[in-house]
Design a protein around this motif. Structure first.
Motif, short mmCIF file in Angstrom:
data_model
loop_
_atom_site.label_atom_id
_atom_site.label_comp_id
_atom_site.label_asym_id
_atom_site.label_seq_id
_atom_site.Cartn_x
_atom_site.Cartn_y
_atom_site.Cartn_z
N ILE A 140 10.79 23.63 40.89
CA ILE A 140 11.88 23.18 41.77
C ILE A 140 11.89 21.65 41.86
CG2 ILE A 140 12.75 23.20 44.14
CD1 ILE A 140 11.61 26.05 44.38
N GLY A 141 10.68 21.07 41.99
CA GLY A 141 10.58 19.62 42.03
C GLY A 141 11.11 18.97 40.77
N ALA A 142 10.83 19.59 39.63
CA ALA A 142 11.30 19.05 38.34
C ALA A 142 12.83 19.01 38.30
CB ALA A 142 10.76 19.90 37.19
N LEU A 143 13.47 20.07 38.78
CA LEU A 143 14.93 20.12 38.79
C LEU A 143 15.51 19.03 39.69
CD1 LEU A 143 15.44 24.00 38.96
CD2 LEU A 143 15.73 22.51 36.96
N ILE A 144 14.87 18.80 40.84
CA ILE A 144 15.34 17.76 41.77
C ILE A 144 15.16 16.38 41.14
CG2 ILE A 144 15.02 16.69 44.02
CD1 ILE A 144 14.11 19.42 45.07
N MET A 145 14.01 16.15 40.48
CA MET A 145 13.76 14.87 39.82
C MET A 145 14.83 14.56 38.79
SD MET A 145 9.64 15.40 39.26
CE MET A 145 9.41 14.02 38.14
N GLY A 146 15.12 15.55 37.94
CA GLY A 146 16.13 15.33 36.91
C GLY A 146 17.50 15.09 37.49
N ALA A 147 17.87 15.91 38.49
CA ALA A 147 19.19 15.78 39.11
C ALA A 147 19.34 14.42 39.81
CB ALA A 147 19.42 16.91 40.11
N ALA A 148 18.25 13.91 40.38
CA ALA A 148 18.30 12.63 41.09
C ALA A 148 18.66 11.49 40.16
CB ALA A 148 16.96 12.37 41.77
N PHE A 149 18.01 11.43 39.00
CA PHE A 149 18.29 10.34 38.06
C PHE A 149 19.64 10.51 37.38
CE2 PHE A 149 14.35 8.29 38.64
CZ PHE A 149 14.38 7.10 37.93
N ILE A 150 20.00 11.73 37.07
CA ILE A 150 21.32 11.95 36.47
C ILE A 150 22.41 11.60 37.46
CG2 ILE A 150 22.88 13.71 35.55
CD1 ILE A 150 20.37 15.13 34.44
N GLY A 151 22.23 11.97 38.72
CA GLY A 151 23.19 11.60 39.76
C GLY A 151 23.23 10.10 39.97
N GLY A 152 22.05 9.45 39.90
CA GLY A 152 21.99 8.00 40.08
C GLY A 152 22.70 7.24 38.97
N SER A 153 22.83 7.86 37.80
CA SER A 153 23.49 7.19 36.69
C SER A 153 24.97 6.95 36.97
CB SER A 153 23.33 8.00 35.40
OG SER A 153 24.07 9.21 35.47
#
Length: 299
Positions: free
Chosen positions: A63-76
């Motif tokens: 779950i943490g991995a999915l949040i990490m990825g979504a955070a950076f993709i959203g930040g882009s």
């Protein structure tokens, strides 16, 4: 490698934001993006640690991995400091709290004789991550632009943490009635002194990592690539510090090494960096602070 390593590489983003995207925004405000990232990761570790003890660590890390990825993709897709503070800062820190706690606590459960070395090897991953992420981030920003650099980082962090999560299994399960925080420890004056010392030592951890790249450009008039390379060098020395301290801590004692490394880290900033503005002395700071702070984290 990814939870702390990406935070170690934030100095490259700081440099880019300060010099290219947000030149009219204060350096201190921009640095809050990386500060929030680490703040949420460590404070969230209190609760993610409790959850990892009572639920399947492997599932929580996924779950943490999915949040990490979504955070950076959203930040882009963010074009403001506030938006980046929420995505690259808060959301990434929230997701990284799970692999951060598991990676730092799980190895100690599987070792007794060489526990310090095992923990040092695990924590050396943060320096390794800082090394290649610093160089990779600078290269991606130059060739692909900041948005795609963040998307690639998000995808890599998500995929790698998902891949290793099935093996991040705890060995020791606590009492189900255990409190989240054991408040009785606060009655121990020795523990209070040690806790305060750690708070002040770790509070200074990311300052040089965040500021060295932009300092290299603004003060020393070097190229942006040179500045990011100085961050890479510092991360490399932190790997050496983590492994070296982890190797001898079981024989010398953790508190002795904590004192020595803290003194060395303080000297590197107060004696070698602040009085001088030269390339040669910044190399000295990189070597001494990188080694010392790596040792502190390992202990």
């Amino acid at each position: 490698m990814l939870s702390i390593g990406i935070n170690d590489a934030y100095g490259v983003f700081q440099q880019h934001y300060q010099l290219n995207e947000f030149p009219d925004v204060s350096t201190s405000l921009i640095s809050w993006i990386g500060t929030v990232q680490f703040l949420v990761m460590t404070l969230g570790g209190v609760f993610s640690g409790f959850l990892c003890e009572h639920f399947d660590t492997r599932l929580l890390n996924s779950i943490g991995a999915l949040i990490m990825g979504a955070a950076f993709i959203g930040g882009s897709y963010c074009t403001t400091v506030t938006g980046l503070m929420v995505t690259q800062g808060f959301l990434y820190g929230l997701g990284a709290a799970f692999p951060f706690v598991a990676a730092t606590s799980t190895p100690a459960q599987w070792f007794t004789k060489r526990r310090g070395l095992a923990t040092g090897i695990a924590l050396a991953g943060s320096g390794v991550g800082g090394m290649w992420m610093t160089s990779a981030t600078q290269t991606m920003i130059e060739n692909l632009g900041r948005p795609w650099a963040m998307r690639v980082t998000g995808i890599v962090s998500m995929c790698v943490v998902l891949a290793v999560s099935p093996w991040m299994r705890v060995r020791l399960l606590p009492n189900k009635n255990e409190q989240v925080i054991d408040w009785t420890l606060l009655k121990n004056p020795v523990f209070i002194m040690y806790l305060c010392a750690l708070v002040f030592a770790i509070a200074a951890y990311f300052g040089p990592f965040f500021q060295v790249p932009s300092y290299s450009v603004v003060v020393l008039h070097q190229s942006q690539n040179w500045g990011s390379n100085m961050d890479t060098l510092m991360n490399g020395l932190s790997v050496v510090g983590r492994l070296a301290v982890g190797l001898v801590v079981d024989f010398v004692g953790p508190l002795n090494l904590m004192i020595l490394n803290t003194i060395l880290a303080a000297i590197s900033l107060l004696v070698f960096w602040l009085p001088f503005q030269s390339v040669a002395m910044l190399y000295v700071v990189d070597l001494t602070f990188g080694f010392a702070i790596g040792g502190i984290v390992s202990v």
